[in-house]
Design a protein around this motif. Structure first.
Motif, short mmCIF file in Angstrom:
data_model
loop_
_atom_site.label_atom_id
_atom_site.label_comp_id
_atom_site.label_asym_id
_atom_site.label_seq_id
_atom_site.Cartn_x
_atom_site.Cartn_y
_atom_site.Cartn_z
N HIS A 59 0.83 -1.20 0.00
CA HIS A 59 0.00 0.00 0.00
C HIS A 59 0.87 1.26 0.00
O HIS A 59 0.63 2.21 -0.75
N TYR A 60 1.90 1.25 0.84
CA TYR A 60 2.82 2.39 0.91
C TYR A 60 3.49 2.62 -0.45
O TYR A 60 3.60 3.76 -0.92
N LEU A 110 1.13 4.31 -2.76
CA LEU A 110 0.99 5.74 -2.42
C LEU A 110 2.16 6.53 -2.98
O LEU A 110 1.99 7.63 -3.52
N THR A 165 -0.35 12.07 -1.79
CA THR A 165 -0.42 11.03 -0.76
C THR A 165 0.54 11.29 0.41
O THR A 165 0.73 10.42 1.25
N ARG A 188 0.16 13.00 3.06
CA ARG A 188 -0.52 12.90 4.35
C ARG A 188 -0.72 11.43 4.76
O ARG A 188 -0.40 11.04 5.88
N GLU A 189 -1.20 10.64 3.83
CA GLU A 189 -1.46 9.24 4.17
C GLU A 189 -0.16 8.50 4.45
O GLU A 189 -0.08 7.65 5.34
N ARG A 190 0.87 8.84 3.69
CA ARG A 190 2.17 8.21 3.94
C ARG A 190 2.68 8.55 5.33
O ARG A 190 3.15 7.69 6.06
N GLN A 244 0.91 9.31 7.87
CA GLN A 244 0.09 8.60 8.86
C GLN A 244 0.52 7.14 9.00
O GLN A 244 0.56 6.59 10.10
N MET A 245 0.86 6.52 7.86
CA MET A 245 1.34 5.14 7.93
C MET A 245 2.66 5.06 8.70
O MET A 245 2.87 4.14 9.50
#
Lengths: 128, 128
Positions: A64-65, A68, A75, A77-79, A81-82
């Motif tokens: 998933h990473y 992204l 992405t 922000r989501e990275r 957060q991961m």
DNA sequence: GCTTGTCCTAGAGTGCACTCTAGCAGCTAA
DNA sequence: TTAGCTGCTAGAGTGCACTCTAGGACAAGC
């Protein structure tokens, strides 16, 4: 090409193709013979992947990473957060590992004492 | 009996029987109906096993340690040696985990900066 | 006396993360 | 020109550590 890259990355060629198949590493361009041509830049990414791997990030999350990452700026922000979630996991693992490390030390001391006592009682027996 | 023990140990009944089958936990006595009867003392051993497990000791090694334990005093030395080897592994894992922890922090900061820059440039775009 | 719950065994199935095989093609050195 | 090395694909196999299924027994409560 894949052989040299795999050696530099510290992976088998099987694993490199497998990582490509599941989307962990981007499909590289091919030469005229259809062979994969890697740039040295990709080694940094492999190195990072190995660290995520070694610290227990699941394959699905690494995939998933990686996805992204290919999508670019949108992405960030989501990275982040991961990475934060993984950081929390690592902190917890560090604490658990430290706890077991302490326990190992205590147990090793205990066994040293027990061994010494055993040696002493054997000498007593020999003398008695 | 096995159900209650498994709950107390934080394992499934499947896992408790499996651990017995491979020799990780000693076969307990049985009641008149052939059911396993556990003493509460075994929980300490389970707890220790879980720590070895969580810190990456291989099943085969845990089984070997369990077998040494049943043989008593004569295996103090070998048990200590196994614990020392595991201690060394844990120290190495701690160092690697710490390294990745630091990397995560740096990357998280980087992404925070990138996100902030992105927000700024978007505002510029909105204004421009 | 039937349902519900827990237990028993042997053995099959699962999920993860690779790891390898089969069968074929192209390049290079002897 | 042939042996050896490396590459390609699709798909099968591996090892670990569980996890569950099938088929059956017993005990307590309604």
């Amino acid at each position: 090409m894949i052989g040299e890259f795999a050696r530099a990355a510290g992976l088998s060629t099987y694993t490199v193709r497998f990582y490509e198949k599941i989307g962990l590493i981007p499909a590289p361009p091919r030469d005229s013979g259809g062979r994969r041509v890697y740039s040295k830049d990709s080694l940094g990414w492999i190195h990072f992947l190995k660290q995520l791997n070694a610290t227990g990030m699941k394959q699905a999350d690494r995939v998933h990473y990686a996805a992204l990452r290919l999508r670019g700026e949108e992405t960030y922000r989501e990275r982040r957060q991961m990475l934060e979630a993984h950081y929390d996991k690592i902190r917890a693992d560090l604490a658990a590992l430290q706890k077991t490390s302490d326990l190992m030390q205590r147990k090793i001391s205990l066994y040293q004492r027990l061994e010494a006592e055993l040696a002493t009682s054997e000498k007593d027996t020999n003398n008695g």
